[in-house]
Enzyme design. Structure first.
Site, short mmCIF file in Angstrom:
data_model
loop_
_atom_site.label_atom_id
_atom_site.label_comp_id
_atom_site.label_asym_id
_atom_site.label_seq_id
_atom_site.Cartn_x
_atom_site.Cartn_y
_atom_site.Cartn_z
N SER A 72 4.09 1.00 -7.91
CA SER A 72 3.04 0.30 -8.37
C SER A 72 3.29 0.10 -10.22
O SER A 72 2.26 -0.51 -10.68
CB SER A 72 1.63 1.42 -8.43
OG SER A 72 1.20 1.38 -7.26
N LYS A 75 2.56 -3.42 -11.30
CA LYS A 75 1.34 -4.15 -11.70
C LYS A 75 1.33 -4.41 -13.30
O LYS A 75 0.32 -4.87 -13.70
CB LYS A 75 0.30 -3.07 -11.32
CG LYS A 75 -0.02 -2.89 -9.91
CD LYS A 75 -0.81 -1.69 -9.25
CE LYS A 75 -0.96 -1.65 -7.81
NZ LYS A 75 -1.14 -0.40 -7.16
N SER A 130 -4.95 1.70 -10.08
CA SER A 130 -3.98 1.29 -9.25
C SER A 130 -4.31 0.70 -8.01
O SER A 130 -3.65 0.88 -6.84
CB SER A 130 -2.75 2.37 -9.22
OG SER A 130 -1.65 1.77 -8.89
N LYS A 243 1.79 2.91 -17.18
CA LYS A 243 1.38 2.85 -15.59
C LYS A 243 2.41 3.80 -14.87
O LYS A 243 3.48 3.99 -14.97
CB LYS A 243 1.57 1.29 -14.97
CG LYS A 243 1.35 1.13 -13.71
CD LYS A 243 -0.21 1.13 -13.74
CE LYS A 243 -0.67 1.12 -12.21
NZ LYS A 243 -0.51 2.46 -11.38
#
Length: 461
Positions: A72, A75, A130, A243
């Protein structure tokens, strides 16, 4: 004859002794006495990097160019493209194809088909919770389909200097053709942090998505990056945000932006083990902040601030101007090292009002660079601003250089070379004098022997 041989042997031994002394002097005085580069920490992550986003200085690296699955942290790119292509009050719609593609284990915020949400709400859901379906909704809103959006992602990655990355989707779900490197993710993050809205989002510990056409109650999104939660055991006051990412194939991944004083750092850790990723990141950030300092080049290096430096005459101008170092240029160096300990390389190129740039190196480590400019001596002095500008321009220059490079040794290196040459000359003269003295002694001795022999012959007659 025996004495002559003895003289020759003595002379050879003398030369050997002189050679040993010269060697000792060279290795002791002219050996590299620079302080050692700070010892790097051990981390669990299989690939990692610690970078200053302003200077492009890489302070730590562990297989930084190895292709890895990102999960993720993908992102970050999705958010970057959203900020560059959308307004915060635009409305995104969750499609049937998007919602039906979710599996029970995908990160999501329980969106419904046809649900409408602002881009702002979607960005918070993307970066905090997320949400995979939100990543796809943003991709479809911008490009019409995930397939078209991935082309945009890959083009933007190259623009950021991420040349060993390939995206196959907007959310980071596993795909064998979806990969990044630690270095590339640092470059992408360096571009993302240029947007204040991005910094606001990643620094938020929670955000409530309001009710909408399909959602009767507000939905709380909670930040997954534990280093910005004051109640977390992993809390770090220097961390602004970042992140997280996880899949079975990618392991635990974490991209982090932190700042202590005026020193910014980006940390990327790939394929770590569970919450150990936060420990890995903490080690890297402390290593950077504790062992390195951020210095303004023009305030510490006046070597190139002169209008008589013949070696740096610009090939792009014939005007009589003064050479100055960009006052906004900063480099990152170890705290126990001075700028005079660094080696420099001067590259000539005509860009952005400068005719050349200086790259500072410490051993094999690039500490940063500074632009060289020509200014009129009677012109108004440049505005003095000692604060570093957070820009990815410098780090891109470091990664995409294609200019002719002229190596300029530092003053310290020149002094060492000249001193050694002087020592060599002195030793050579000394050897010549000794050799001449020995030859003279030999000749005098032979003349005495000849006289004695002549006297003996006369007596025997």
């Amino acid at each position: 004859m025996k004495k002559f041989i003895t003289y020759i042997i003595s002379f050879v031994m003398l030369l050997c002794i002189i050679g040993q002394v010269t060697n000792i002097y060279k290795t002791s005085v002219f050996a590299d006495t620079k302080p050692t580069y700070p010892k790097a920490p051990d981390i669990v992550g299989k690939s990692a990097i610690l970078m200053n986003p302003v200077t492009g200085t890489i302070l730590y690296e562990k297989d930084p160019h190895k292709k890895m699955y990102p999960a993720s942290i993908t992102k970050i790119m999705t958010a970057l493209l959203t900020l560059e292509n959308c307004k915060m009050n635009e409305e995104i719609v969750y499609s049937k194809k998007n919602i039906e593609s979710l599996t029970w284990e995908d990160s999501n915020i329980e969106c419904k088909v046809g649900e409408k949400m602002t881009v702002k709400d979607g960005l918070y859901a993307l970066m905090l919770a997320s949400a995979n379906e939100t990543a796809t909704a943003l991709a479809e809103h911008i490009s019409g389909s995930t397939e078209n959006f991935t082309k945009l992602m890959n083009d933007r990655a190259k623009k950021a200097g991420a040349t060993n990355t390939h995206f196959a989707n907007a959310n980071g779900l596993h795909d064998n053709n979806h990969y990044v490197t630690a270095y590339d993710m640092a470059m992408i993050m360096a571009d993302a942090i240029q947007y204040p809205a991005f910094l606001d989002i990643i620094h938020s510990t929670e955000y409530t998505i309001p009710a909408n056409n399909k959602r009767k109650k507000p939905y709380p999104s909670v930040q997954r990056h534990m280093m910005i939660h004051p109640t977390s055991q992993y809390y770090d006051a220097d961390v602004i945000g970042g992140k997280t990412g996880y899949t079975d194939q990618a392991g635990k991944c974490l991209v982090t932006y932190a700042k202590r004083g005026n020193v910014p750092l980006i940390s990327v850790v790939l394929k770590s083990d569970g919450d150990v990723v936060f420990d890995d990141t903490k080690k890297l950030l402390d290593y950077g902040f504790d062992n390195f300092e951020f210095i303004n080049v023009s305030e510490h290096d006046t070597t190139f601030n002169t209008n008589t430096y013949d070696n740096l005459v610009s090939p792009f101008t014939t005007n009589d101007k003064t050479i100055t170092v960009d006052k906004d240029a900063f480099i990152m160096i170890p705290k126990n090292v001075s700028i005079s300990d660094l080696d420099t390389e001067v590259s000539f190129h005509l860009t952005d009002g400068s005719f050349a740039s200086i790259t500072y190196k410490y051993g094999n480590h690039i500490m940063g660079s500074a632009k060289l400019k020509y200014t009129d001596s009677n012109s108004e002095s440049e505005k003095d601003d000692s604060s570093p500008k957070e820009t990815s321009t410098i780090k891109k220059e470091l990664s995409t250089k294609s200019v002719e490079t002229t190596t300029a040794a530092t003053k310290k290196t020149n002094t060492k070379g000249n001193s050694y040459k002087l020592l060599t000359i002195i030793i050579f003269v000394f050897v010549v004098i000794i050799f001449a003295s020995i030859l003279a002694a030999i000749m005098l001795h032979r003349r005495k022997l000849n006289k004695i022999r002549a006297m003996k012959r006369r007596r025997n007659r």
